[in-house]
Design a protein around this motif. Structure first.
Motif, mmCIF file in Angstrom:
data_model
loop_
_atom_site.group_PDB
_atom_site.id
_atom_site.type_symbol
_atom_site.label_atom_id
_atom_site.label_comp_id
_atom_site.label_asym_id
_atom_site.label_seq_id
_atom_site.Cartn_x
_atom_site.Cartn_y
_atom_site.Cartn_z
ATOM 1 N N MET A 56 23.825 26.373 12.188
ATOM 2 C CA MET A 56 22.805 26.423 13.234
ATOM 3 C C MET A 56 23.456 26.202 14.594
ATOM 4 O O MET A 56 24.297 25.310 14.753
ATOM 5 C CB MET A 56 21.739 25.351 12.983
ATOM 6 N N ALA A 57 23.071 26.998 15.561
ATOM 7 C CA ALA A 57 23.584 26.843 16.916
ATOM 8 C C ALA A 57 23.131 25.511 17.496
ATOM 9 O O ALA A 57 22.014 25.044 17.238
ATOM 10 C CB ALA A 57 23.105 28.003 17.791
ATOM 11 N N GLU A 58 23.989 24.900 18.290
ATOM 12 C CA GLU A 58 23.679 23.583 18.846
ATOM 13 C C GLU A 58 24.048 23.557 20.316
ATOM 14 O O GLU A 58 25.099 24.057 20.723
ATOM 15 C CB GLU A 58 24.444 22.500 18.088
ATOM 16 N N LEU A 59 23.169 22.983 21.113
ATOM 17 C CA LEU A 59 23.426 22.814 22.534
ATOM 18 C C LEU A 59 24.155 21.491 22.746
ATOM 19 O O LEU A 59 23.748 20.450 22.230
ATOM 20 C CB LEU A 59 22.105 22.819 23.309
ATOM 21 N N VAL A 60 25.244 21.533 23.500
ATOM 22 C CA VAL A 60 26.053 20.339 23.733
ATOM 23 C C VAL A 60 26.082 20.052 25.231
ATOM 24 O O VAL A 60 26.219 20.967 26.047
ATOM 25 C CB VAL A 60 27.488 20.533 23.201
ATOM 26 N N TRP A 61 25.968 18.760 25.582
ATOM 27 C CA TRP A 61 26.033 18.357 26.986
ATOM 28 C C TRP A 61 26.753 17.012 27.078
ATOM 29 O O TRP A 61 26.927 16.315 26.078
ATOM 30 C CB TRP A 61 24.637 18.257 27.593
ATOM 31 N N ARG A 62 27.157 16.673 28.264
ATOM 32 C CA ARG A 62 27.860 15.409 28.481
ATOM 33 C C ARG A 62 26.929 14.239 28.182
ATOM 34 O O ARG A 62 25.820 14.154 28.696
ATOM 35 C CB ARG A 62 28.332 15.339 29.941
ATOM 36 N N GLY A 63 27.389 13.334 27.313
ATOM 37 C CA GLY A 63 26.601 12.152 26.998
ATOM 38 C C GLY A 63 25.565 12.355 25.910
ATOM 39 O O GLY A 63 24.688 11.499 25.733
ATOM 40 N N LYS A 64 25.654 13.457 25.170
ATOM 41 C CA LYS A 64 24.664 13.696 24.127
ATOM 42 C C LYS A 64 24.740 12.600 23.072
ATOM 43 O O LYS A 64 25.798 12.299 22.532
ATOM 44 C CB LYS A 64 24.891 15.064 23.477
ATOM 45 N N ALA A 65 23.584 12.007 22.759
ATOM 46 C CA ALA A 65 23.529 10.928 21.762
ATOM 47 C C ALA A 65 22.090 10.714 21.348
ATOM 48 O O ALA A 65 21.147 11.014 22.102
ATOM 49 C CB ALA A 65 24.099 9.636 22.336
ATOM 50 N N LEU A 66 21.893 10.217 20.151
ATOM 51 C CA LEU A 66 20.561 9.843 19.707
ATOM 52 C C LEU A 66 20.062 8.684 20.569
ATOM 53 O O LEU A 66 20.859 7.877 21.073
ATOM 54 C CB LEU A 66 20.585 9.433 18.239
ATOM 55 N N PRO A 67 18.759 8.585 20.751
ATOM 56 C CA PRO A 67 18.234 7.495 21.579
ATOM 57 C C PRO A 67 18.519 6.137 20.957
ATOM 58 O O PRO A 67 18.585 5.994 19.737
ATOM 59 C CB PRO A 67 16.724 7.784 21.623
ATOM 60 N N ARG A 68 18.690 5.155 21.799
ATOM 61 C CA ARG A 68 18.931 3.793 21.350
ATOM 62 C C ARG A 68 17.654 2.984 21.565
ATOM 63 O O ARG A 68 17.311 2.647 22.702
ATOM 64 C CB ARG A 68 20.086 3.168 22.128
ATOM 65 N N PRO A 69 16.946 2.652 20.479
ATOM 66 C CA PRO A 69 15.695 1.898 20.624
ATOM 67 C C PRO A 69 15.930 0.548 21.290
ATOM 68 O O PRO A 69 16.972 -0.085 21.109
ATOM 69 C CB PRO A 69 15.226 1.725 19.172
ATOM 70 N N SER A 70 14.971 0.117 22.070
ATOM 71 C CA SER A 70 15.032 -1.183 22.732
ATOM 72 C C SER A 70 13.766 -1.954 22.379
ATOM 73 O O SER A 70 12.786 -1.390 21.893
ATOM 74 C CB SER A 70 15.149 -1.006 24.245
ATOM 75 N N GLY A 71 13.806 -3.250 22.631
ATOM 76 C CA GLY A 71 12.623 -4.060 22.375
ATOM 77 C C GLY A 71 11.517 -3.735 23.367
ATOM 78 O O GLY A 71 11.774 -3.576 24.566
ATOM 79 N N VAL A 72 10.296 -3.622 22.880
ATOM 80 C CA VAL A 72 9.166 -3.324 23.753
ATOM 81 C C VAL A 72 8.008 -4.252 23.415
ATOM 82 O O VAL A 72 7.879 -4.737 22.285
ATOM 83 C CB VAL A 72 8.703 -1.858 23.615
ATOM 84 N N GLU A 73 7.177 -4.483 24.400
ATOM 85 C CA GLU A 73 5.951 -5.239 24.182
ATOM 86 C C GLU A 73 4.790 -4.473 24.812
ATOM 87 O O GLU A 73 4.954 -3.802 25.836
ATOM 88 C CB GLU A 73 6.036 -6.636 24.790
#
Length: 340
Positions: A1-18
């Motif tokens: 499958m074709a994939e788009l690549v960019w600088r800093g590509k990464a899965l999101p990093r969950p943070s604590g939320v209220e």
């Protein structure tokens, strides 16, 4: 499958939320019920950055949202200001600048689509509303998120809808840009879709190679022969809608539907989407609710909703519009904050 690549590509990093409940609004105009949660279902209007809001919804709504519509920033490089109708906030709807950094915008889209995929039900639909600046990027990213993470052969793009409108000026050195693109994606092949609800009358206009006749009852009918069979259609019969929508007008400056919020979309556009892809009481999400068009359309059609925006002006306008609607459910005003 074709994939788009960019600088800093990464899965999101969950943070604590209220999530802090500011109050509940009842079914009577302006009725404030206090901070106590009602026993039955209540809709939610969340004030907070889209990543935090979508994370906050995961624990309760992962895999449960029947339809998601988003009208995110298009990377126009502009700051959109509110009209005179809006007297709250700093007068700005949102900044769509990104410092001319395409990489950061693509990462932002990627994270958004990732969270939305998690929230979408298996038989749900995602509608992504963009224009010529970002649609081609979004499509490749969505292909990766949907097709790459699903084992179903039916996952992925279903339609590229063209919403054509007449508004604004005319370009001197290019063809006038008079359309937006709405991408429809699903997790599986088993998704809700009702073309008959949004069909249009066939009418008297000649279509394809059909033959016009007058039936025994005096009504116009159209006939066409294909593969040895004769097909007959009445002029008042319903014809399936195609993927170019030119019958819904862009909101003009003096349109009575205008709230003053920049980039406001017409309720008719959202009503068409909801009628086609949801049932009554289904759950609808918009994490860039802006002028509140999605929750307003959902209320009118008897759908439950979750609406988010990081702009105080957007929340104020949406709240005011909802209070003017005949509501079927209580809604909560909530704020979403990061836990450091």
């Amino acid at each position: 499958m074709a994939e788009l690549v960019w600088r800093g590509k990464a899965l999101p990093r969950p943070s604590g939320v209220e999530v802090v409940v500011e109050g509940f609004y009842g079914l009577v105009d302006g009725e404030v019920m206090g901070a106590g949660a009602p026993g039955d279902w209540y809709n939610r209007l969340l004030h907070g950055e889209r990543g935090l809001a979508l994370q906050a919804l995961q624990s309760e709504f992962a895999g449960k949202v029947d339809l998601i519509y988003i009208d995110p920033p298009f990377m126009t490089g502009r700051t959109f200001k509110n009209g005179a109708q809006i007297l709250t906030g700093d007068g700005i709807s949102y900044h769509d600048i990104w410092n001319n950094d395409l990489d950061s915008y693509l990462q932002w889209l990627y994270e958004t689509f990732y969270y939305l995929y998690e929230l979408l039900a298996k038989d749900g639909s995602l509608y992504v509303h963009l224009d010529w600046r970002a649609t081609h990027y979004a499509r490749v990213i969505l292909d990766e998120v949907f097709a790459g993470r699903s084992r179903s052969k039916g996952a992925g793009l279903k339609n590229e809808i063209i919403w054509h409108y007449q508004s604004g000026g005319r370009a001197q050195k290019s063809f006038a840009r008079k359309h937006d693109t709405i991408l429809l994606y699903t997790k599986t092949a088993e998704y809700c879709f009702h073309s008959e609800r949004i069909g249009q009358p066939r009418g008297e206009k000649k279509r394809n190679h059909m033959r016009k006749e007058v039936g025994p009852d005096g009504h116009t009918i159209w006939t066409i022969r294909s593969a040895g069979k004769l097909y007959t259609y009445r002029a008042d019969s319903t014809m399936s809608l195609d993927d170019v929508w030119s019958d819904i007008s862009h909101l003009h400056q003096k349109d009575p539907e205008r709230t003053g919020y920049a980039t406001q979309k017409p309720v008719a556009l959202l009503e068409r989407i909801l009628l086609a892809s949801t049932e009554e009481n289904d759950l609808v999400l918009d994490c860039f609710c802006g002028s509140g068009v999605t929750p307003v359309a959902a209320e009118r059609l008897g759908r439950r909703w979750l609406a988010c925006d990081q702009n105080k002006g957007a929340i104020a306008v949406t709240r005011q519009r909802l209070l003017q609607e005949t509501r079927r459910n209580v809604f909560a005003l909530q704020s979403v904050n990061r836990i450091e």
